[in-house]
Write a protein that holds these residues in place. Structure first.
Motif, PDB file in Angstrom:
ATOM      1  N   ALA A 186       1.043  -1.202  -0.031  1.00 28.72           N
ATOM      2  CA  ALA A 186      -0.023   0.193  -0.065  1.00 28.72           C
ATOM      3  C   ALA A 186       1.102   1.249  -0.003  1.00 28.72           C
ATOM      4  CB  ALA A 186      -0.787   0.078   1.117  1.00 28.72           C
ATOM      5  N   ARG A 187       2.143   1.048   0.666  1.00 29.88           N
ATOM      6  CA  ARG A 187       2.924   2.174   0.675  1.00 29.88           C
ATOM      7  C   ARG A 187       4.013   2.304  -0.286  1.00 29.88           C
ATOM      8  NH1 ARG A 187       0.378   1.061   4.518  1.00 29.88           N
ATOM      9  NH2 ARG A 187      -0.610   2.461   6.203  1.00 29.88           N
ATOM     10  N   ASN A 188       4.505   1.346  -0.906  1.00 32.66           N
ATOM     11  CA  ASN A 188       5.832   1.100  -1.726  1.00 32.66           C
ATOM     12  C   ASN A 188       5.396   0.193  -2.895  1.00 32.66           C
ATOM     13  OD1 ASN A 188       7.709   2.250   0.151  1.00 32.66           O
ATOM     14  ND2 ASN A 188       6.981   0.594   1.389  1.00 32.66           N
ATOM     15  N   PRO A 189       4.804   0.699  -4.047  1.00 34.55           N
ATOM     16  CA  PRO A 189       4.442  -0.190  -5.203  1.00 34.55           C
ATOM     17  C   PRO A 189       5.732  -0.529  -5.767  1.00 34.55           C
ATOM     18  CG  PRO A 189       4.004   2.142  -5.749  1.00 34.55           C
ATOM     19  CD  PRO A 189       4.727   2.241  -4.271  1.00 34.55           C
ATOM     20  N   ALA A 190       6.629  -0.432  -5.376  1.00 39.06           N
ATOM     21  CA  ALA A 190       8.120  -0.865  -5.808  1.00 39.06           C
ATOM     22  C   ALA A 190       8.137  -2.586  -6.105  1.00 39.06           C
ATOM     23  CB  ALA A 190       9.315  -0.373  -4.960  1.00 39.06           C
ATOM     24  N   PRO A 191       8.885  -3.133  -6.838  1.00 34.04           N
ATOM     25  CA  PRO A 191       9.022  -4.648  -7.026  1.00 34.04           C
ATOM     26  C   PRO A 191       9.097  -5.293  -5.723  1.00 34.04           C
ATOM     27  CG  PRO A 191      10.478  -3.509  -8.675  1.00 34.04           C
ATOM     28  CD  PRO A 191      10.061  -2.361  -7.739  1.00 34.04           C
ATOM     29  N   GLY A 192       8.902  -6.486  -5.666  1.00 40.50           N
ATOM     30  CA  GLY A 192       8.881  -7.433  -4.306  1.00 40.50           C
ATOM     31  C   GLY A 192      10.167  -8.194  -4.426  1.00 40.50           C
ATOM     32  N   PRO A 193       9.994  -9.637  -3.798  1.00 37.36           N
ATOM     33  CA  PRO A 193      11.092 -10.227  -3.759  1.00 37.36           C
ATOM     34  C   PRO A 193      11.828 -10.751  -4.838  1.00 37.36           C
ATOM     35  CG  PRO A 193       9.117 -11.081  -2.282  1.00 37.36           C
ATOM     36  CD  PRO A 193       8.617  -9.871  -3.349  1.00 37.36           C
ATOM     37  N   LYS A 194      11.061 -10.746  -5.915  1.00 35.19           N
ATOM     38  CA  LYS A 194      11.794 -11.078  -7.042  1.00 35.19           C
ATOM     39  C   LYS A 194      13.018 -10.362  -7.695  1.00 35.19           C
ATOM     40  CE  LYS A 194       8.143 -13.964  -9.137  1.00 35.19           C
ATOM     41  NZ  LYS A 194       7.994 -14.426  -7.896  1.00 35.19           N
ATOM     42  N   LYS A 195      12.941  -8.954  -7.417  1.00 36.70           N
ATOM     43  CA  LYS A 195      13.931  -7.870  -7.308  1.00 36.70           C
ATOM     44  C   LYS A 195      15.490  -8.386  -6.887  1.00 36.70           C
ATOM     45  CE  LYS A 195      15.222  -3.163  -6.849  1.00 36.70           C
ATOM     46  NZ  LYS A 195      14.681  -1.798  -6.338  1.00 36.70           N
ATOM     47  N   TYR A 196      15.202  -9.133  -5.550  1.00 36.72           N
ATOM     48  CA  TYR A 196      16.257  -9.340  -5.013  1.00 36.72           C
ATOM     49  C   TYR A 196      16.714 -10.845  -5.132  1.00 36.72           C
ATOM     50  CZ  TYR A 196      15.010  -4.921  -2.818  1.00 36.72           C
ATOM     51  OH  TYR A 196      14.854  -3.608  -2.629  1.00 36.72           O
ATOM     52  N   GLY A 197      16.112 -11.567  -6.336  1.00 33.85           N
ATOM     53  CA  GLY A 197      16.417 -12.817  -6.376  1.00 33.85           C
ATOM     54  C   GLY A 197      15.871 -13.857  -5.614  1.00 33.85           C
ATOM     55  N   CYS A 198      14.873 -13.463  -4.864  1.00 27.07           N
ATOM     56  CA  CYS A 198      13.967 -14.598  -3.986  1.00 27.07           C
ATOM     57  C   CYS A 198      12.585 -14.762  -4.765  1.00 27.07           C
ATOM     58  CB  CYS A 198      13.643 -13.936  -2.618  1.00 27.07           C
ATOM     59  SG  CYS A 198      15.309 -13.552  -1.691  1.00 27.07           S
ATOM     60  N   SER A 199      12.083 -16.048  -4.485  1.00 25.95           N
ATOM     61  CA  SER A 199      10.879 -16.333  -4.999  1.00 25.95           C
ATOM     62  C   SER A 199       9.608 -15.862  -4.157  1.00 25.95           C
ATOM     63  CB  SER A 199      10.761 -17.779  -5.179  1.00 25.95           C
ATOM     64  OG  SER A 199      10.882 -18.419  -3.991  1.00 25.95           O
ATOM     65  N   SER A 200       9.792 -15.530  -2.972  1.00 26.99           N
ATOM     66  CA  SER A 200       8.644 -15.279  -2.015  1.00 26.99           C
ATOM     67  C   SER A 200       9.030 -14.290  -0.811  1.00 26.99           C
ATOM     68  CB  SER A 200       8.205 -16.385  -1.473  1.00 26.99           C
ATOM     69  OG  SER A 200       9.106 -16.834  -0.343  1.00 26.99           O
ATOM     70  N   TRP A 201       8.235 -13.614  -0.019  1.00 27.54           N
ATOM     71  CA  TRP A 201       8.427 -12.864   0.951  1.00 27.54           C
ATOM     72  C   TRP A 201       8.985 -13.712   2.083  1.00 27.54           C
ATOM     73  CZ3 TRP A 201       8.225  -7.476   1.190  1.00 27.54           C
ATOM     74  CH2 TRP A 201       7.706  -6.916   0.162  1.00 27.54           C
ATOM     75  N   ARG A 202       8.500 -14.879   2.086  1.00 24.70           N
ATOM     76  CA  ARG A 202       9.303 -15.914   3.323  1.00 24.70           C
ATOM     77  C   ARG A 202      10.719 -16.032   3.017  1.00 24.70           C
ATOM     78  NH1 ARG A 202       5.289 -21.040   4.017  1.00 24.70           N
ATOM     79  NH2 ARG A 202       7.358 -21.617   4.563  1.00 24.70           N
ATOM     80  N   GLN A 203      11.317 -16.278   1.654  1.00 25.26           N
ATOM     81  CA  GLN A 203      12.470 -16.536   1.286  1.00 25.26           C
ATOM     82  C   GLN A 203      13.327 -15.286   1.705  1.00 25.26           C
ATOM     83  OE1 GLN A 203      13.377 -17.265  -2.634  1.00 25.26           O
ATOM     84  NE2 GLN A 203      15.588 -17.863  -2.148  1.00 25.26           N
ATOM     85  N   ILE A 204      12.777 -13.814   1.569  1.00 25.91           N
ATOM     86  CA  ILE A 204      13.263 -12.556   1.923  1.00 25.91           C
ATOM     87  C   ILE A 204      13.490 -12.861   3.551  1.00 25.91           C
ATOM     88  CG2 ILE A 204      13.154 -10.282   2.362  1.00 25.91           C
ATOM     89  CD1 ILE A 204      13.500 -10.889  -0.361  1.00 25.91           C
ATOM     90  N   LEU A 205      12.589 -13.419   4.185  1.00 21.39           N
ATOM     91  CA  LEU A 205      12.687 -13.293   5.587  1.00 21.39           C
ATOM     92  C   LEU A 205      14.105 -14.260   6.138  1.00 21.39           C
ATOM     93  CD1 LEU A 205       8.988 -13.505   7.064  1.00 21.39           C
ATOM     94  CD2 LEU A 205      10.633 -11.637   7.139  1.00 21.39           C
ATOM     95  N   HIS A 206      13.961 -15.264   5.376  1.00 25.50           N
ATOM     96  CA  HIS A 206      15.149 -16.386   5.732  1.00 25.50           C
ATOM     97  C   HIS A 206      16.521 -15.828   5.271  1.00 25.50           C
ATOM     98  CE1 HIS A 206      16.956 -20.117   5.879  1.00 25.50           C
ATOM     99  NE2 HIS A 206      17.340 -20.223   4.686  1.00 25.50           N
ATOM    100  N   GLU A 207      16.614 -15.423   3.991  1.00 18.00           N
ATOM    101  CA  GLU A 207      17.727 -15.058   3.531  1.00 18.00           C
ATOM    102  C   GLU A 207      18.375 -13.741   4.236  1.00 18.00           C
ATOM    103  OE1 GLU A 207      19.595 -16.445   1.164  1.00 18.00           O
ATOM    104  OE2 GLU A 207      17.979 -17.964   0.684  1.00 18.00           O
ATOM    105  N   ALA A 208      17.641 -12.788   4.716  1.00 17.22           N
ATOM    106  CA  ALA A 208      18.128 -11.696   5.468  1.00 17.22           C
ATOM    107  C   ALA A 208      18.690 -12.175   6.825  1.00 17.22           C
ATOM    108  CB  ALA A 208      16.909 -10.588   5.638  1.00 17.22           C
ATOM    109  N   ARG A 209      18.289 -13.247   7.268  1.00 15.79           N
ATOM    110  CA  ARG A 209      18.827 -13.816   8.405  1.00 15.79           C
ATOM    111  C   ARG A 209      18.649 -12.691   9.698  1.00 15.79           C
ATOM    112  NH1 ARG A 209      22.212 -16.069   4.598  1.00 15.79           N
ATOM    113  NH2 ARG A 209      22.138 -18.260   4.727  1.00 15.79           N
TER     114      ARG A 209
END
Length: 129
Positions: free
Chosen positions: A78-101
């Motif tokens: 709602a606040r950031n219409p920018a690209p999501g996880p795929k921009k960072y080489g991840c397939s999902s938001w859950r993968q972002i949570l995991h990769e960020a550690r």
């Protein structure tokens, strides 16, 4: 005349995108200590924008210290219409949570729908970074 001090390149002759990965190698940093984004070398996960968005959503949407990931995604989109996880080489938001550690994650079953939902919170050690 281009001057280089102790192996540091002249900033006017080299782009940060090309130079930064080689600097990390000289400093002994590896891909296991740094996240990676497709096609752009290495990156430091705790400082990327999508992690900041997740932390902002956490501060606004948390319930009893945990944030429901679907609520956070809606808040971010709602606040950031920018690209999501795929921009960072991840397939999902859950993968972002995991990769960020920098987040703890747990799965909970929604009592009304029976669906499994991911919840997250910042790791205490990550808050000091």
């Amino acid at each position: 005349m281009a001057v280089s001090y102790a192996g540091w390149p002249n900033p006017w002759t080299i782009s940060a995108r090309n130079w930064l990965p080689s600097w990390h190698r000289r400093q002994g940093k590896t891909s296991s200590s740094m996240g990676s984004r497709r096609g752009e070398g290495e990156m430091h996960w705790p400082s990327i924008m999508i992690v900041h968005w997740l932390r902002n959503a956490e501060s606004e949407c948390a319930r009893e210290g945990w944030t429901c990931l679907p609520d956070a995604i809606r808040y971010i989109q709602a606040r950031n219409p920018a690209p999501g996880p795929k921009k960072y080489g991840c397939s999902s938001w859950r993968q972002i949570l995991h990769e960020a550690r920098v987040f703890e994650m747990e799965k909970r079953t929604d009592s009304s729908s029976g669906a499994t939902v991911a919840w997250y919170r910042s790791r205490l050690s990550a808050l000091s970074n």
